[in-house]
Design a protein around this motif. Structure first.
Motif, PDB file in Angstrom:
ATOM      1  N   TYR A   1      48.118  39.648  31.974  1.00  0.00           N
ATOM      2  CA  TYR A   1      48.554  39.728  33.385  1.00  0.00           C
ATOM      3  C   TYR A   1      49.713  40.715  33.522  1.00  0.00           C
ATOM      4  O   TYR A   1      49.746  41.530  34.439  1.00  0.00           O
ATOM      5  CB  TYR A   1      48.970  38.352  33.906  1.00  0.00           C
TER       6      TYR A   1
ATOM      7  N   HIS B   1      42.968  39.293  46.116  1.00  0.00           N
ATOM      8  CA  HIS B   1      41.610  39.236  45.555  1.00  0.00           C
ATOM      9  C   HIS B   1      40.559  39.294  46.670  1.00  0.00           C
ATOM     10  O   HIS B   1      39.550  39.965  46.527  1.00  0.00           O
ATOM     11  CB  HIS B   1      41.413  37.948  44.744  1.00  0.00           C
TER      12      HIS B   1
ATOM     13  N   HIS C   1      48.732  36.468  46.058  1.00  0.00           N
ATOM     14  CA  HIS C   1      47.857  36.810  44.930  1.00  0.00           C
ATOM     15  C   HIS C   1      46.375  36.664  45.313  1.00  0.00           C
ATOM     16  O   HIS C   1      45.582  37.594  45.152  1.00  0.00           O
ATOM     17  CB  HIS C   1      48.209  35.875  43.761  1.00  0.00           C
TER      18      HIS C   1
ATOM     19  N   GLU D   1      43.350  41.881  38.763  1.00  0.00           N
ATOM     20  CA  GLU D   1      44.519  41.014  38.564  1.00  0.00           C
ATOM     21  C   GLU D   1      45.834  41.775  38.749  1.00  0.00           C
ATOM     22  O   GLU D   1      46.817  41.231  39.245  1.00  0.00           O
ATOM     23  CB  GLU D   1      44.483  40.361  37.175  1.00  0.00           C
TER      24      GLU D   1
ATOM     25  N   ARG E   1      37.283  31.107  40.711  1.00  0.00           N
ATOM     26  CA  ARG E   1      36.743  31.987  41.730  1.00  0.00           C
ATOM     27  C   ARG E   1      35.281  31.619  41.945  1.00  0.00           C
ATOM     28  O   ARG E   1      34.531  31.478  40.988  1.00  0.00           O
ATOM     29  CB  ARG E   1      36.861  33.442  41.251  1.00  0.00           C
TER      30      ARG E   1
HETATM   31 ZN   LIG Z   1      44.198  36.453  40.019  1.00  0.00          ZN
END
Ligand SMILES: [Zn+2]
Length: 408
Positions: free
Chosen positions: A307, A239, A235, A259, A406
């Protein structure tokens, strides 16, 4: 290639190098007597300089650059506050609690300029330091563009994580044409508690941090949480790739795309996400694509649906329009395009058009009774037997989704 604890030795050497006094003599009496740096990972770098001259030293500046992805090379210049004198001991501390943190092993190049009242000027040669987390005896494993650093668990633990990372990159390349443009560093801490020690303002619920501008991830994965860890790595690596290839000074990505791609790369969507989608279709409570372009809700149920929808939107686009169009979309975002304009250019519809088409697609999938059990999600049938395990995995994943921060 595995270098056991080699990093630590290298770092010690680097620091010894940095701490050696430098003596730079100008033609005048202006001399740099000593320059050093003390690092306190993850919060502080203290730079020290001693200089002397025949007359008052009047100006001392520290210059530094950090190796990271950016639009242009940026050099920071710090004016040191001191009382003019022929002999000066100057110090400046880079307090990361004010500026945001750096990932382990960040490279910082720095040099000093010093001037005296007679107009003499000395510039020291640039030195490089690495800002490292020396609390642990790191091992490393490199394959292609990915290096994994870890300190707990044996080689097979790291190899499993590496295999998951490579598989994720291969899947991402197949489905979107996106690939790592800059080598990625993955720091695998042995627990959430350990990784929090590498962060400036850790929260109890923080499982890790992705430093997208530095192509680095720090995450806590205990050796007995490997399954969760592999999904989390896939995942977060997605990103990194997507941020690398779309970075521009004008515009970011819609959240559903960012996402959705990250979830798509994880592999088979967990059953609970499917349950949320199915329920939202039945109750006509799907979130609009336009809303999903903004940051997701902090409420658990709505975030889970966000999501799930994002993953489904990405799968819809890839399944119906192919890899080439997805790559074109990412490249269009790289040019700084707005959300509607990018979709319109590549697919011929805007966010509302996508919303309409995707609703038809998802409604057809979930409203045909037999489709939900066999035709559309054959893998789900197999998964049901292991539902208890899958549920635990899902809970861990959802926790990860919110527990992730993040950092730029
Ligand atoms: Zn994510």
């Amino acid at each position: 290639m595995i270098n056991k604890a080699g990093i630590l030795a290298l770092v010690v050497c680097l620091f010894l190098g940095i701490l050696s006094p430098v003596s730079v003599q100008a033609h005048s009496g202006l001399t740099i007597l000593d320059s050093s740096v003390q690092a306190e990972f993850p919060s502080k770098l203290s730079f020290n300089l001693s200089a002397q001259s025949d007359v008052n030293i009047t100006d001392i500046r520290l210059h530094y650059t950090v190796d990271r992805l950016s639009f242009a090379q940026v050099t920071s210049e710090v004016y040191i506050d001191f009382v003019p004198s022929p002999t000066v001991d100057a110090q400046w501390t880079w307090d990361m609690r004010k500026t945001g943190g750096l990932p382990p092993e960040s490279s910082v190049d720095y040099w000093w300029t010093v001037e005296d009242a007679d107009g003499n000027r000395v510039e020291t040669a640039p030195l490089q330091l690495q800002f490292d987390d020396l609390r642990y005896p790191w091992h490393s494993l490199t394959e292609g563009e990915v290096t994994i650093y870890w300190y707990e668990g044996d080689n097979s633990f790291a190899q499993e994580i590496m295999a998951a990372a490579q598989q994720a990159l291969a899947r991402l390349a197949d489905d979107t044409g996106a690939y790592l443009e800059r080598p990625a560093r993955l720091y695998i801490y042995a627990s959430a508690q350990d990784v929090q020690g590498a962060m400036i303002y850790p929260q109890e619920w923080t499982g890790g941090v992705a430093f997208t501008r530095y192509a680095a991830i720090a995450i806590g994965i205990a050796p007995d949480k490997l399954d969760w860890g592999k999904r989390a790595i896939a995942h977060e690596l997605t990103h990194l790739v997507i941020h690398q290839m779309t970075l521009n000074p004008y515009s970011g990505l819609p959240t559903w795309l960012d996402e959705g791609l990250a979830m798509h790369t994880e592999g088979l969507i967990a059953p609970q996400f499917i349950a949320y989608l199915s329920k939202a279709v039945a109750e006509n409570s799907l979130i609009s694509v336009r809303s999903l372009s903004s940051p997701f809700s902090a409420y658990a149920g709505e975030a889970t649906l966000a999501y799930a929808q994002s993953c489904s939107l990405v799968e819809f686009l890839i399944a119906n329009y192919g890899q080439g169009k997805m790559l074109e979309l990412l490249n269009t975002f790289r040019q700084g395009s707005g959300y509607d304009a990018a979709l319109q250019k590549v697919y011929g519809f805007d966010m509302d058009g996508l919303d309409t088409l995707w609703r038809d697609y998802i409604t057809e999938q979930y409203q045909t009774p037999e489709a939900t059990t066999t035709a559309v999600h054959p893998a789900l049938v197999g998964t049901l037997a292991a539902l208890a395990t899958a549920l635990l995995l899902w809970l861990a994943l959802v926790a990860e989704s919110w527990a992730w921060r993040r950092s730029w």
